[in-house]
Motif scaffolding. Structure first.
Motif, PDB file in Angstrom:
ATOM      1  N   GLN A 104     -12.023   0.418 -21.831  1.00 47.76           N
ATOM      2  CA  GLN A 104     -10.846   1.090 -22.619  1.00 47.76           C
ATOM      3  C   GLN A 104     -10.209  -0.054 -23.722  1.00 47.76           C
ATOM      4  N   LEU A 105     -10.435  -1.465 -23.025  1.00 43.67           N
ATOM      5  CA  LEU A 105     -10.063  -2.467 -23.971  1.00 43.67           C
ATOM      6  C   LEU A 105     -11.136  -2.503 -25.379  1.00 43.67           C
ATOM      7  N   VAL A 106     -12.659  -2.296 -25.057  1.00 46.13           N
ATOM      8  CA  VAL A 106     -13.368  -2.310 -26.199  1.00 46.13           C
ATOM      9  C   VAL A 106     -12.761  -1.088 -27.077  1.00 46.13           C
ATOM     10  N   ALA A 107     -12.567  -0.025 -26.429  1.00 41.81           N
ATOM     11  CA  ALA A 107     -12.180   1.058 -27.509  1.00 41.81           C
ATOM     12  C   ALA A 107     -10.932   0.956 -28.263  1.00 41.81           C
ATOM     13  N   ALA A 108     -10.033   0.198 -27.552  1.00 37.07           N
ATOM     14  CA  ALA A 108      -8.765  -0.254 -28.322  1.00 37.07           C
ATOM     15  C   ALA A 108      -9.115  -1.295 -29.292  1.00 37.07           C
ATOM     16  N   LEU A 109      -9.947  -2.164 -29.054  1.00 35.11           N
ATOM     17  CA  LEU A 109     -10.163  -3.188 -30.003  1.00 35.11           C
ATOM     18  C   LEU A 109     -10.776  -2.615 -31.252  1.00 35.11           C
ATOM     19  N   ALA A 110     -11.722  -2.010 -31.095  1.00 33.51           N
ATOM     20  CA  ALA A 110     -12.425  -1.234 -31.994  1.00 33.51           C
ATOM     21  C   ALA A 110     -11.655  -0.352 -32.998  1.00 33.51           C
ATOM     22  N   GLU A 111     -10.537   0.137 -32.453  1.00 40.24           N
ATOM     23  CA  GLU A 111      -9.508   1.110 -33.227  1.00 40.24           C
ATOM     24  C   GLU A 111      -8.755   0.270 -34.096  1.00 40.24           C
ATOM     25  N   GLU A 112      -8.411  -1.005 -33.334  1.00 43.55           N
ATOM     26  CA  GLU A 112      -7.426  -2.005 -33.862  1.00 43.55           C
ATOM     27  C   GLU A 112      -8.294  -2.633 -35.248  1.00 43.55           C
ATOM     28  N   MET A 113      -9.413  -3.036 -34.872  1.00 42.33           N
ATOM     29  CA  MET A 113     -10.262  -3.619 -35.962  1.00 42.33           C
ATOM     30  C   MET A 113     -10.984  -2.680 -37.105  1.00 42.33           C
ATOM     31  N   GLY A 114     -10.707  -1.416 -36.843  1.00 43.21           N
ATOM     32  CA  GLY A 114     -11.290  -0.507 -37.682  1.00 43.21           C
ATOM     33  C   GLY A 114     -12.924  -0.388 -37.664  1.00 43.21           C
ATOM     34  N   THR A 115     -13.540  -0.853 -36.656  1.00 45.57           N
ATOM     35  CA  THR A 115     -15.083  -0.856 -36.683  1.00 45.57           C
ATOM     36  C   THR A 115     -15.535  -0.111 -35.359  1.00 45.57           C
ATOM     37  N   ASP A 116     -16.738  -0.119 -35.150  1.00 51.56           N
ATOM     38  CA  ASP A 116     -17.314   0.459 -34.084  1.00 51.56           C
ATOM     39  C   ASP A 116     -17.196  -0.085 -32.661  1.00 51.56           C
ATOM     40  N   LYS A 117     -17.440   0.629 -31.518  1.00 52.60           N
ATOM     41  CA  LYS A 117     -17.365   0.009 -30.309  1.00 52.60           C
ATOM     42  C   LYS A 117     -18.224  -0.931 -29.964  1.00 52.60           C
ATOM     43  N   LYS A 118     -19.443  -1.144 -30.583  1.00 50.61           N
ATOM     44  CA  LYS A 118     -20.589  -2.171 -30.271  1.00 50.61           C
ATOM     45  C   LYS A 118     -19.967  -3.380 -30.782  1.00 50.61           C
ATOM     46  N   ALA A 119     -19.532  -3.271 -32.142  1.00 47.91           N
ATOM     47  CA  ALA A 119     -19.314  -4.670 -32.762  1.00 47.91           C
ATOM     48  C   ALA A 119     -17.952  -5.056 -31.969  1.00 47.91           C
ATOM     49  N   ALA A 120     -17.029  -4.202 -31.355  1.00 48.95           N
ATOM     50  CA  ALA A 120     -15.744  -4.806 -30.920  1.00 48.95           C
ATOM     51  C   ALA A 120     -16.113  -5.337 -29.485  1.00 48.95           C
ATOM     52  N   GLY A 121     -17.256  -4.808 -28.666  1.00 46.40           N
ATOM     53  CA  GLY A 121     -17.749  -5.151 -27.377  1.00 46.40           C
ATOM     54  C   GLY A 121     -18.423  -6.433 -27.722  1.00 46.40           C
ATOM     55  N   GLY A 122     -19.046  -6.935 -28.762  1.00 43.23           N
ATOM     56  CA  GLY A 122     -19.788  -7.891 -29.023  1.00 43.23           C
ATOM     57  C   GLY A 122     -18.748  -8.958 -29.137  1.00 43.23           C
ATOM     58  N   ALA A 123     -17.706  -8.645 -29.994  1.00 47.26           N
ATOM     59  CA  ALA A 123     -16.731  -9.784 -30.246  1.00 47.26           C
ATOM     60  C   ALA A 123     -16.014 -10.161 -28.950  1.00 47.26           C
ATOM     61  N   LEU A 124     -15.701  -9.130 -28.152  1.00 47.84           N
ATOM     62  CA  LEU A 124     -15.207  -9.439 -26.792  1.00 47.84           C
ATOM     63  C   LEU A 124     -15.812 -10.220 -26.099  1.00 47.84           C
ATOM     64  N   ASP A 125     -17.239  -9.874 -25.989  1.00 42.22           N
ATOM     65  CA  ASP A 125     -18.180 -11.073 -25.165  1.00 42.22           C
ATOM     66  C   ASP A 125     -18.203 -12.128 -25.689  1.00 42.22           C
ATOM     67  N   ALA A 126     -18.309 -12.340 -27.169  1.00 41.09           N
ATOM     68  CA  ALA A 126     -18.315 -13.619 -27.703  1.00 41.09           C
ATOM     69  C   ALA A 126     -17.204 -14.422 -27.141  1.00 41.09           C
ATOM     70  N   ILE A 127     -15.820 -13.798 -27.292  1.00 43.12           N
ATOM     71  CA  ILE A 127     -14.830 -14.670 -27.100  1.00 43.12           C
ATOM     72  C   ILE A 127     -14.631 -15.005 -25.577  1.00 43.12           C
ATOM     73  N   CYS A 128     -15.145 -14.193 -24.669  1.00 40.15           N
ATOM     74  CA  CYS A 128     -15.193 -14.258 -23.160  1.00 40.15           C
ATOM     75  C   CYS A 128     -16.211 -15.633 -23.102  1.00 40.15           C
ATOM     76  N   GLY A 129     -17.166 -15.559 -23.644  1.00 42.43           N
ATOM     77  CA  GLY A 129     -18.292 -16.585 -23.460  1.00 42.43           C
ATOM     78  C   GLY A 129     -17.719 -17.774 -23.995  1.00 42.43           C
ATOM     79  N   LEU A 130     -17.466 -17.934 -25.145  1.00 47.60           N
ATOM     80  CA  LEU A 130     -16.621 -19.116 -25.497  1.00 47.60           C
ATOM     81  C   LEU A 130     -15.684 -19.827 -24.718  1.00 47.60           C
ATOM     82  N   ILE A 131     -14.599 -18.845 -24.222  1.00 48.50           N
ATOM     83  CA  ILE A 131     -13.634 -19.704 -23.229  1.00 48.50           C
ATOM     84  C   ILE A 131     -14.473 -20.047 -22.211  1.00 48.50           C
ATOM     85  N   THR A 132     -15.436 -19.356 -21.431  1.00 46.52           N
ATOM     86  CA  THR A 132     -15.936 -19.736 -20.221  1.00 46.52           C
ATOM     87  C   THR A 132     -16.573 -20.965 -20.597  1.00 46.52           C
TER      88      THR A 132
END
Length: 95
Positions: free
Chosen positions: A9-37
């Motif tokens: 649901q978060l990836v879908a909402a992020l994709a809608e906010e960014m105006g992009t596809d779910k794959k790009a939004a999922g990649g962005a979310l994973d990158a942010i989580c990895g960076l924080i970790t």
């Protein structure tokens, strides 16, 4: 209280906010989580403006009690991840 948002649901909402596809939004979310970790596990801190600050805190050696048996024992020093919530998020939650 409503159910927490799932990653899908978060990836879908992020994709809608960014105006992009779910794959790009999922990649962005994973990158942010990895960076924080990586940053926090290395002893650093990460601040997400408007959300909060993630950081590592060291806890000293201490005496703790097993609630099942009542036995007391010494717990070694360890580290714990903490999050301080931003004032803007607290204010928006309290209306």
């Amino acid at each position: 209280m409503s159910k927490p948002m799932t990653k899908t649901q978060l990836v879908a909402a992020l994709a809608e906010e960014m105006g992009t596809d779910k794959k790009a939004a999922g990649g962005a979310l994973d990158a942010i989580c990895g960076l924080i970790t990586r940053e926090v596990s290395g002893g650093g801190a990460v601040t997400l403006p408007g959300v909060g600050k993630f950081y590592l805190r060291e806890r000293p050696e201490r005496m703790v009690r097993n609630p099942a048996t009542g036995e007391q024992f010494k717990k070694e020093a360890d580290k714990v991840v903490k999050v301080t919530i931003a004032k803007a998020l607290k204010d928006s939650a309290n209306g």
